[in-house]
Every structure is written in C-alpha cells, then in structure tokens.
Design a protein around this motif. Structure first.
Motif, mmCIF file in Angstrom:
data_model
loop_
_atom_site.group_PDB
_atom_site.id
_atom_site.type_symbol
_atom_site.label_atom_id
_atom_site.label_comp_id
_atom_site.label_asym_id
_atom_site.label_seq_id
_atom_site.Cartn_x
_atom_site.Cartn_y
_atom_site.Cartn_z
ATOM 1 N N ILE A 202 0.819 -1.212 0.000
ATOM 2 C CA ILE A 202 0.000 0.000 0.000
ATOM 3 C C ILE A 202 0.856 1.268 0.000
ATOM 4 O O ILE A 202 0.334 2.371 0.117
ATOM 5 C CB ILE A 202 -0.999 0.022 1.191
ATOM 6 C CG1 ILE A 202 -0.269 0.113 2.534
ATOM 7 C CG2 ILE A 202 -1.920 -1.183 1.132
ATOM 8 C CD1 ILE A 202 -1.216 0.305 3.721
ATOM 9 N N GLY B 144 -9.395 5.269 2.071
ATOM 10 C CA GLY B 144 -8.569 4.316 1.324
ATOM 11 C C GLY B 144 -7.462 3.715 2.161
ATOM 12 O O GLY B 144 -6.799 2.766 1.743
ATOM 13 N N LEU C 169 -5.863 2.005 5.900
ATOM 14 C CA LEU C 169 -6.207 0.804 6.656
ATOM 15 C C LEU C 169 -6.039 0.965 8.164
ATOM 16 O O LEU C 169 -5.034 1.525 8.608
ATOM 17 C CB LEU C 169 -5.274 -0.348 6.263
ATOM 18 C CG LEU C 169 -5.595 -1.253 5.100
ATOM 19 C CD1 LEU C 169 -4.453 -2.239 4.907
ATOM 20 C CD2 LEU C 169 -6.873 -2.012 5.347
ATOM 21 N N ILE D 209 -16.338 1.721 6.663
ATOM 22 C CA ILE D 209 -15.220 0.831 6.361
ATOM 23 C C ILE D 209 -15.675 -0.405 5.596
ATOM 24 O O ILE D 209 -16.839 -0.807 5.673
ATOM 25 C CB ILE D 209 -14.519 0.342 7.659
ATOM 26 C CG1 ILE D 209 -15.531 -0.302 8.617
ATOM 27 C CG2 ILE D 209 -13.769 1.474 8.335
ATOM 28 C CD1 ILE D 209 -14.900 -0.916 9.870
ATOM 29 N N LEU E 124 -8.772 -6.311 9.094
ATOM 30 C CA LEU E 124 -8.356 -5.154 8.302
ATOM 31 C C LEU E 124 -9.598 -4.325 7.979
ATOM 32 O O LEU E 124 -10.612 -4.866 7.535
ATOM 33 C CB LEU E 124 -7.708 -5.604 6.991
ATOM 34 C CG LEU E 124 -6.428 -6.418 7.107
ATOM 35 C CD1 LEU E 124 -5.913 -6.765 5.703
ATOM 36 C CD2 LEU E 124 -5.360 -5.658 7.871
ATOM 37 N N CYS E 125 -9.502 -3.039 8.233
ATOM 38 C CA CYS E 125 -10.625 -2.135 7.971
ATOM 39 C C CYS E 125 -10.157 -1.065 7.004
ATOM 40 O O CYS E 125 -9.307 -0.226 7.362
ATOM 41 C CB CYS E 125 -11.100 -1.459 9.260
ATOM 42 S SG CYS E 125 -11.477 -2.604 10.593
ATOM 43 N N ARG E 126 -10.687 -1.085 5.802
ATOM 44 C CA ARG E 126 -10.317 -0.095 4.797
ATOM 45 C C ARG E 126 -11.348 1.018 4.834
ATOM 46 O O ARG E 126 -12.525 0.783 4.592
ATOM 47 C CB ARG E 126 -10.280 -0.761 3.419
ATOM 48 C CG ARG E 126 -9.766 0.104 2.311
ATOM 49 C CD ARG E 126 -9.679 -0.684 1.006
ATOM 50 N NE ARG E 126 -9.838 0.226 -0.107
ATOM 51 C CZ ARG E 126 -10.969 0.577 -0.664
ATOM 52 N NH1 ARG E 126 -12.093 0.043 -0.260
ATOM 53 N NH2 ARG E 126 -11.009 1.451 -1.641
ATOM 54 N N ARG F 214 -21.369 -8.719 4.421
ATOM 55 C CA ARG F 214 -20.745 -7.732 3.540
ATOM 56 C C ARG F 214 -20.683 -8.194 2.086
ATOM 57 O O ARG F 214 -20.248 -7.460 1.212
ATOM 58 C CB ARG F 214 -19.298 -7.460 3.997
ATOM 59 C CG ARG F 214 -19.136 -6.903 5.381
ATOM 60 C CD ARG F 214 -19.824 -5.582 5.500
ATOM 61 N NE ARG F 214 -19.369 -4.802 6.610
ATOM 62 C CZ ARG F 214 -18.759 -3.619 6.500
ATOM 63 N NH1 ARG F 214 -18.490 -3.135 5.302
ATOM 64 N NH2 ARG F 214 -18.407 -2.942 7.590
ATOM 65 N N MET G 4 -10.578 -6.923 -1.380
ATOM 66 C CA MET G 4 -9.938 -5.864 -0.604
ATOM 67 C C MET G 4 -8.497 -5.643 -1.066
ATOM 68 O O MET G 4 -8.047 -4.513 -1.250
ATOM 69 C CB MET G 4 -9.953 -6.167 0.899
ATOM 70 C CG MET G 4 -9.231 -5.066 1.691
ATOM 71 S SD MET G 4 -9.201 -5.297 3.468
ATOM 72 C CE MET G 4 -10.788 -4.654 3.965
ATOM 73 N N LEU H 11 -6.715 -2.247 -2.375
ATOM 74 C CA LEU H 11 -5.580 -1.676 -1.640
ATOM 75 C C LEU H 11 -4.398 -1.384 -2.556
ATOM 76 O O LEU H 11 -3.651 -0.431 -2.332
ATOM 77 C CB LEU H 11 -5.138 -2.629 -0.522
ATOM 78 C CG LEU H 11 -6.065 -2.709 0.689
ATOM 79 C CD1 LEU H 11 -5.598 -3.809 1.626
ATOM 80 C CD2 LEU H 11 -6.109 -1.377 1.423
ATOM 81 N N ILE H 12 -4.194 -2.221 -3.577
ATOM 82 C CA ILE H 12 -3.043 -2.025 -4.452
ATOM 83 C C ILE H 12 -3.413 -1.247 -5.720
ATOM 84 O O ILE H 12 -2.594 -1.093 -6.616
ATOM 85 C CB ILE H 12 -2.363 -3.359 -4.831
ATOM 86 C CG1 ILE H 12 -3.283 -4.246 -5.664
ATOM 87 C CG2 ILE H 12 -1.870 -4.083 -3.596
ATOM 88 C CD1 ILE H 12 -2.578 -5.491 -6.209
#
Lengths: 247, 247
Positions: free
Chosen positions: A78, A183, A185, A229, A242-244, B41, B73, B77-78
């Motif tokens: 990231i 965006g 984490l 999130i 993990l919470c984005r 989700r 996810m 992220l990337i």
C-alpha cells in the motif's frame, strides 16, 4: 495469545514461538508455514528481536513471525508512509513496520510501558530504522483526542495498527476512523481471541480471556456494520481485522 | 478444497459453503468469520454466484467467500487495474476481482472449460462488470508463452491469480514472473492443500490430493527461495501464497 489451548494440542508441536498457538487446524501446519515461508525470509533484525522477546516473561504478547511478515508485505503493497501503532511491547510489529516504510516514513508508536520498548530499541537502532519512530509512553486515548482536535490530522495516516487493550478498541476506533485516510487501513489485532469467540459457555477459559472476550465479540459486531469501512477478518496470528476506510 | 477432512469434522458445523472445510482449528471458528464479517458484507452478485455454484457437481473447486472478500480488498488496496486469472471455474474470484477494479480495469481470464464460465457469466453481466473481462478458453501456457514473447507485456500486470492445475504452477511461474510488474503480486491458490502438506506418510488421502501434494510441496519450496519475490503464505481459504515481485 492465551495458553488456554493446551487441551486442543494433540500433536507434539515444536514451539519456537513460545506461547504461540495458532488458529490453524494443527500446530504442524502452523510450523510448516513458519519453516517453509517465514523463518527463511525473516530479516536478521526481526529474528534477533524475536529471540530477545522470547526470553521475556510476557512473551505471549508479542506479534508472531507470520504476522510480522504479513504486515511488512501489506505496508509495502500500500506504499505506506505515515503510520501509527497502538501497543508496542518489545517492538516486533513496530520493527516489521519500520523496515517496510521508505526512509522518510514515520511511525507514531504508543504504549503504556516504555521499558519493554527499550528492550527492543537497540535491535531497531542497529537495523537503521529507529529514526522513523516517534515513541510516546502512556495511554493512547489522550493522544488520539489531541490529534483529532486538529483538523489537519484528519485523514493523515496510511495505516494504523491496534494491538492493545481490547476493552478500548471501540474507543480507539471512534478516533482512528477520523485519523486514517480514506482508502487507508486500520488493523485490529487479536479479533479471533485464540478461537475463544466460539467457545461454548461452559468452556474452561482463563479469566482474562473470558473477560476480554465480550469486548472482542462486541468489536467484531460493531466493525461488521460500520458503513465507513470495508472489512476483512484474516486468521493470521490471533486474527487481524483489516478495515479499509471508504468514507 | 478436498472433502477428505470428514474425520477431522468433530463439530456439527453448518456448511453454507458446500464441501468447504477451512484450515482453521474448528469449523465453528470458520463459520464465525463467515457469519460475522463475510456474508453480511458480501455483494449481492457474489452471493448469487455462490449459490448458483453450490448446485454444481464440482463446487468444491470454487473460491470460498472469505477468500473472495480478501481478494477484493487486496485489489483495491493495491489500486490494481490490469490483472490476470488462470483458472476461472464459474467465476467467483473473477467476479470478486471485476468488482474491485475501476471501470476501465482489465482482466485476462483463462480456463480450459468455457461452459462453467458461461454458467456464471450472466451474473457477472448483471453486475455490470463483464466488460472488464477477456476470457480465453484453453490451456494457459501457450497464451503465456505468446505474451512473454512480446517485451511490451513484460511487467504489465498489477496482479495475477493462479487457481488451476497444481502440476503446472511452477511452469506458470516461469512466465508470470516476467509478466507481473515489479511491485506487483502473483497469488498462488491452494498452497496449503487442505492441510495435507503436513499429513504423515500413512495418512488416508484421496488419490488426487496425494498426487498433487508433491507438486504443492515442491512449489512452496521453490517460491521460498526465489530471490525475485517476497512471499507470504496466508491461511485464507485453502492457503494463498502472495508473491510480491521485487526484481
């Protein structure tokens, strides 16, 4: 984390990570991952810190090597530059983080106990990454409240790792959701709580495991319905959620 | 993946994922993750595709919902835009990918069986993301060889997911390491092979599990010593090894 899993331990697993059981179906499988993919790739400094920490009486608190490897990769993926860590102990995940950030990367690290941090600090210094770390001793909430008061801190963090007192995770979350960028984490550690999240009501659990379990269950429910999130519960270590942040 | 784990199944776990056991210490723990964080989700099209796939006779081949969530996810992220998938089946991980990419994202998807892909395609179309997919029917190696021949394809992929014939993973790897960009990820699925990587020599294993296990063990050894990548073996699904190209 907890050592209450002895009755589950039917195999004579070698515990190179003292006190670390995993969430996996067998200790043999966990050892396989460690020996095939983790230890051969573990940076020298992390190995050294892990070995220093293994001698500490509270070593079950440390981040496991597989988790350290995952965090290190995640941070590189990231392109994290400005991060925060709540809960340091001797600094294994802190070192994994510091090694992943660019040279001008920054980590705000907080722990109520500075002695443990100072145990690992020489190893971090020798690794040449201590300059990225700003360590604050004391509880995190007052620091977070202060950060939140200044709008220019809002959305300023790429990654925040919480590995601390479970009864405060939701209190941290209220602040962290403002401080992490959209965006970015937030990672909450120990969210599967040694598997005790599904232990039957009469299961023999250590007092502290049973006590904090309610907070963990509550946290998991709250994160699952938080519209700000997207989440992912990974069975790495003792469970990382993990919470984005999406808004 | 394999359904050989019945003897390990001591709890009356509810299998919403037909045939899916996990690598975790109990089915209850796996169900907890699914019910707390995954199913609530799960995007509607993915739920629909999962339910459709559950009726298919080869449904043990499908990507599990927790793995789909993780891939989705990870891709966000990337900031992945140009990806590849080898091994599609009915398209669950393909849909997870397509939902994660931007509108002008692209996925080259390959499978020897087009019928299974066409089973899921209407759902992917309804989700409005089918335009991102370029599906090629047939074995992947010839396609990869052709891609590798043209230098402009080198380093052109952000993410490549391999969930196919285990006896070819290392052959794929030889090509994929050229095609993925430096800093990009190749993900190899099923690298813990239902936990059989640590089964004792006399363990009762299904023929195909035992047969492919050697290839999986060899793959894991090879990836661990490959200097062109950094690796991380995650116990998600049946085990995914993330390989980040470093040179």
């Amino acid at each position: 984390m907890a050592t209450n899993g002895e009755e589950q331990q039917t195999q004579a697993g070698r515990h190179q990570e003292v006190g670390h059981k995993s969430l996996l179906q067998s200790d043999a499988l966990y050892q396989y991952i460690l020996e095939t993919s983790v230890y051969p790739r573990e940076p020298e400094s992390m190995k050294e810190l892990r070995e220093v920490t293994a001698k500490h009486p509270w070593n079950i608190m440390t981040t496991s090597a597989d988790e350290g490897q995952f965090l290190n990769m995640l941070l590189k993926l990231i392109n994290a530059k400005n991060t925060m860590e709540i809960g340091v102990f001797t600094g294994y995940s802190l070192l994994a983080t510091a090694l992943a950030l660019p040279d001008d990367g920054k980590i705000l690290a907080m722990d109520i106990n500075k002695e443990n941090y100072e145990l690992g600090l020489p190893v971090i210094q020798k690794a040449g990454v201590a300059h990225k770390i700003e360590f604050k001793e004391g509880p995190a909430l007052p620091v977070l409240d202060q950060l939140v008061q200044d709008e220019k801190n809002h959305g300023s963090y790429d990654f925040i790792f919480v590995d601390a007192d479970k009864d405060n995770y939701l209190n941290y979350h209220k602040r962290l959701i403002e401080l992490v960028k959209v965006g970015g984490l937030i990672g909450y550690d120990n969210t599967l709580w040694n598997g005790s999240v599904v232990a039957p009501p009469d299961a023999p659990l250590r007092k502290y495991v049973r006590y904090y379990r309610d907070f963990v269950l509550e946290l998991n429910k709250a994160l699952a319905v938080d519209p700000r999130i997207e989440i992912c519960m990974l069975p790495v270590g003792d469970g990382i959620t993990l919470c984005r942040r999406i808004k």
